[in-house]
Design a protein around this motif. Structure first.
Motif, PDB file in Angstrom:
ATOM      1  N   ALA A 147      42.824  27.665  98.820  1.00  0.00           N
ATOM      2  CA  ALA A 147      42.781  27.265  97.416  1.00  0.00           C
ATOM      3  C   ALA A 147      41.979  28.267  96.600  1.00  0.00           C
ATOM      4  O   ALA A 147      41.193  29.040  97.150  1.00  0.00           O
TER       5      ALA A 147
ATOM      6  N   CYS B 169      33.400  17.680 101.341  1.00  0.00           N
ATOM      7  CA  CYS B 169      34.717  18.115 100.858  1.00  0.00           C
ATOM      8  C   CYS B 169      35.384  18.994 101.915  1.00  0.00           C
ATOM      9  O   CYS B 169      34.713  19.668 102.684  1.00  0.00           O
TER      10      CYS B 169
ATOM     11  N   LEU C 116      35.100  24.901 104.118  1.00  0.00           N
ATOM     12  CA  LEU C 116      35.901  25.780 103.263  1.00  0.00           C
ATOM     13  C   LEU C 116      36.676  26.734 104.161  1.00  0.00           C
ATOM     14  O   LEU C 116      36.089  27.438 104.971  1.00  0.00           O
TER      15      LEU C 116
ATOM     16  N   ILE D 280      30.405  22.474  94.446  1.00  0.00           N
ATOM     17  CA  ILE D 280      31.200  21.695  95.393  1.00  0.00           C
ATOM     18  C   ILE D 280      30.212  20.776  96.090  1.00  0.00           C
ATOM     19  O   ILE D 280      29.264  21.242  96.713  1.00  0.00           O
TER      20      ILE D 280
ATOM     21  N   VAL E 200      39.207  30.219 101.057  1.00  0.00           N
ATOM     22  CA  VAL E 200      39.048  29.728  99.696  1.00  0.00           C
ATOM     23  C   VAL E 200      38.387  30.799  98.839  1.00  0.00           C
ATOM     24  O   VAL E 200      37.503  31.519  99.308  1.00  0.00           O
TER      25      VAL E 200
ATOM     26  N   SER F 259      36.183  15.134  98.340  1.00  0.00           N
ATOM     27  CA  SER F 259      37.487  15.576  97.832  1.00  0.00           C
ATOM     28  C   SER F 259      38.191  16.379  98.903  1.00  0.00           C
ATOM     29  O   SER F 259      37.552  17.073  99.686  1.00  0.00           O
ATOM     30  N   ARG F 260      39.506  16.286  98.906  1.00  0.00           N
ATOM     31  CA  ARG F 260      40.292  17.102  99.832  1.00  0.00           C
ATOM     32  C   ARG F 260      41.249  17.968  99.034  1.00  0.00           C
ATOM     33  O   ARG F 260      42.142  17.458  98.347  1.00  0.00           O
ATOM     34  N   ILE F 261      41.045  19.272  99.117  1.00  0.00           N
ATOM     35  CA  ILE F 261      41.881  20.212  98.373  1.00  0.00           C
ATOM     36  C   ILE F 261      42.712  20.971  99.388  1.00  0.00           C
ATOM     37  O   ILE F 261      42.172  21.726 100.204  1.00  0.00           O
TER      38      ILE F 261
ATOM     39  N   ILE G 166      33.656  19.808  92.170  1.00  0.00           N
ATOM     40  CA  ILE G 166      34.515  19.156  93.167  1.00  0.00           C
ATOM     41  C   ILE G 166      33.642  18.235  94.007  1.00  0.00           C
ATOM     42  O   ILE G 166      32.541  18.605  94.393  1.00  0.00           O
TER      43      ILE G 166
ATOM     44  N   ILE H 197      38.294  21.927 101.840  1.00  0.00           N
ATOM     45  CA  ILE H 197      39.055  22.748 100.890  1.00  0.00           C
ATOM     46  C   ILE H 197      39.707  23.894 101.649  1.00  0.00           C
ATOM     47  O   ILE H 197      39.033  24.627 102.374  1.00  0.00           O
TER      48      ILE H 197
ATOM     49  N   ILE I  66      39.489  28.333  93.207  1.00  0.00           N
ATOM     50  CA  ILE I  66      38.714  27.414  92.363  1.00  0.00           C
ATOM     51  C   ILE I  66      38.118  28.202  91.195  1.00  0.00           C
ATOM     52  O   ILE I  66      37.386  29.170  91.400  1.00  0.00           O
TER      53      ILE I  66
ATOM     54  N   THR J 133      30.506  20.178 104.066  1.00  0.00           N
ATOM     55  CA  THR J 133      31.743  20.647 103.433  1.00  0.00           C
ATOM     56  C   THR J 133      32.349  21.780 104.248  1.00  0.00           C
ATOM     57  O   THR J 133      31.642  22.616 104.795  1.00  0.00           O
TER      58      THR J 133
END
Ligand code: UD1
Ligand code: CA
Length: 453
Positions: free
Chosen positions: A315, A310, A295, A306, A298, A327-329, A323, A312, A317, A293
């Motif tokens: 963002a 992913c 980040l 999480i 964030v 997932s792509r935030i 999450i 992210i 959270i 993942t």
């Protein structure tokens, strides 16, 4: 004591084979020079001067440090010449500390030790190496007193056998430094003005030379090519990982964790392998991050989970959200407490209310979503008309059936239900069911085609 620091950064860095000036190459996500500057400024000097050369404007633009003074060395005539360029700005300093822009891991503690050891006289940072390679050699007399520095290219076979080398880092009082710099001459193998020649002048003038070694040999290591850059990257990553673990963060494998920025973490935070943290990241207590993942800038509140794979970015959270995986935030997303975002979901510039769920295969863009909303699998907010972006608003407790297309600008009322497969181009009334799709019909007696024999 008024301390001035000069950072030599005029080298071209030809061995990097790059159009980027050497000191702008990234180590843990920041330019080499930014690392040296951070350490320099931590000593709270009166003045800090960077001597830059080719690609100067690019270097100045990349370094956002209002307290730094810049001096151009237009001709690269050696380290002594480089320091001389900075002297007009440093005349009112008591002492000058010389650092290199391509020696990024030098630590504050080692520099403080150098400064402490050289209350009077010259401070010189040296190292003893098995392979002294291309470094300048520290020549001592039989009693062990430092006499001079001999550059590798000027050294005799006996001098080449000396294992104690010059790291290049030194501290000199300003009046002597000014006088000695004037006396430098380029009569040597490289026809350069060697800063290192001032050591022999100090000895000649009866000024003591105090030698200090850094806490760790890699602190004095310079970067000339990409293998060296990659080596120091691993060293720094290891240091960062160890510091985080000492602060209570669990890294399932510290060798497979990269921090390119700053991470602030609460208690009982667990990071699985291949997590990459970039920019400014804050993780609350009880947060767990799955493998692979990324980040980037964030803010994550307490007890967030999480999961794997992913991405992210930019963002916020909320507490106890979950999450991922996959997932792509994207930038501008805010998840309120207890939100759930599942696999193959992309969210951009949207705010998701408390407890809302977007569990599978959706795109949510430019959306204000209330609390307790359920977004069915495959739901898309059609936020772009080819020219402009438009907003979607979804009220509390709305239930969106699978594979709905919400054509923005559009508003889904509180507690509204949207039938699966609907194309919703007009506002949906609160509390009601909206269905917008072709009606199912039965074509009696229709036969599927069959291949002829
Ligand atoms: C220098 C030292 C050597 C030491 C070694 C440590 C001298 C003469 N030699 O050698 O004793 O062991 O560093 O790495 O000082 N720079 C400028 N302008 C110049 C020349 C250099 O800004 O005109 C900068 C470079 O960008 C670099 C630093 O000074 O950051 C050192 O220059 P470099 O050419 O690498 O010095 P060395 O010859 O390796
Ligand atoms: Ca060098």
């Amino acid at each position: 004591m008024k301390l001035g620091i000069v950072i030599l950064a005029a080298g071209q860095g030809t061995r990097m084979k790059s159009s980027l000036p050497k000191v702008l190459h990234l180590l843990a996500g920041r330019p080499l020079l930014a690392h040296v500057l951070e350490t320099a400024l931590s000593l709270q000097p009166e003045k800090t001067v960077v001597v830059y050369g080719h690609g100067g404007e690019q270097v100045r633009d990349a370094i956002d440090e209002p307290d730094v003074l810049w001096v151009e060395q237009s001709e690269r005539l050696g380290t002594g010449h480089a320091v001389q360029q900075a002297m007009p700005l440093l005349q009112d300093m008591d002492k000058v500390l010389v650092l290199y822009g391509d020696v990024p891991l030098i630590r504050k503690e080692s520099l403080q030790k150098l400064i402490g050891n050289a209350q009077s006289g010259v401070g010189l940072m040296t190292l003893t190496l098995k392979d002294p390679a291309r470094y300048g050699r520290i020549q001592r007399d039989p009693s062990g007193k430092v006499q001079c520095i001999v550059e590798q290219k000027d050294a005799s076979p006996e001098q080449l056998a000396i294992k104690e080398i010059n790291t290049g880092i030194m501290l000199v009082d300003t009046p002597h430094l000014q006088q000695w710099l004037q006396e430098l001459s380029p009569k040597n193998a490289q026809s350069e003005y060697y800063l290192t020649d001032i050591i022999a002048m100090a000895v000649r003038d009866g000024v003591d030379v105090h030698v200090t070694q850094p806490g760790n040999a890699v602190e004095a290591e310079g970067i000339n090519d990409r293998p060296q850059l990659a080596f120091l990257e691993r060293v720094l990553q290891r240091w960062q990982a160890e510091a985080l673990m000492r602060d209570g963060v669990t890294l399932l494998d510290p060798a497979r964790f990269d921090l390119r920025g700053n991470l602030a973490a609460g208690t009982d935070v667990t990071l699985d392998v291949n997590v990459i943290i970039e920019g400014q990241v804050v993780l609350g207590s009880g947060v767990s991050i799955g493998a692979n993942t990324v980040l980037r800038n964030v803010q994550v509140a307490d007890n967030v989970c999480i999961r794997e794979n992913c991405v992210i970015e930019d963002a916020v959270i909320g507490t106890s959200s979950t999450i991922g995986p996959f997932s792509r935030i994207r930038p501008g997303t805010r998840l309120a407490d207890g939100a759930h975002v599942g696999n193959f979901v992309e969210i951009k510039n949207s705010s998701i209310g408390p407890g809302s769920k977007i569990n599978h295969l959706s795109y949510i863009g430019d959306t204000q979503m209330g609390a307790g909303v359920n977004i069915g699998a495959g739901t898309i907010t059609c936020n772009y008309d080819g020219a402009y972006k438009h907003q979607t608003t979804i009220g509390d407790k709305a239930f969106i059936g699978s594979n709905a297309a919400l054509v923005a600008p559009v508003c889904i009322g509180e507690n509204a239900t949207i039938g699966a497969g609907s194309v919703i181009a007009k506002d949906a009334a609160a509390g009601e069911l909206a269905v917008a799709r072709g009606k199912q019909i039965t074509i009696k007696g229709w036969k599927r085609p069959v291949k002829e024999k």
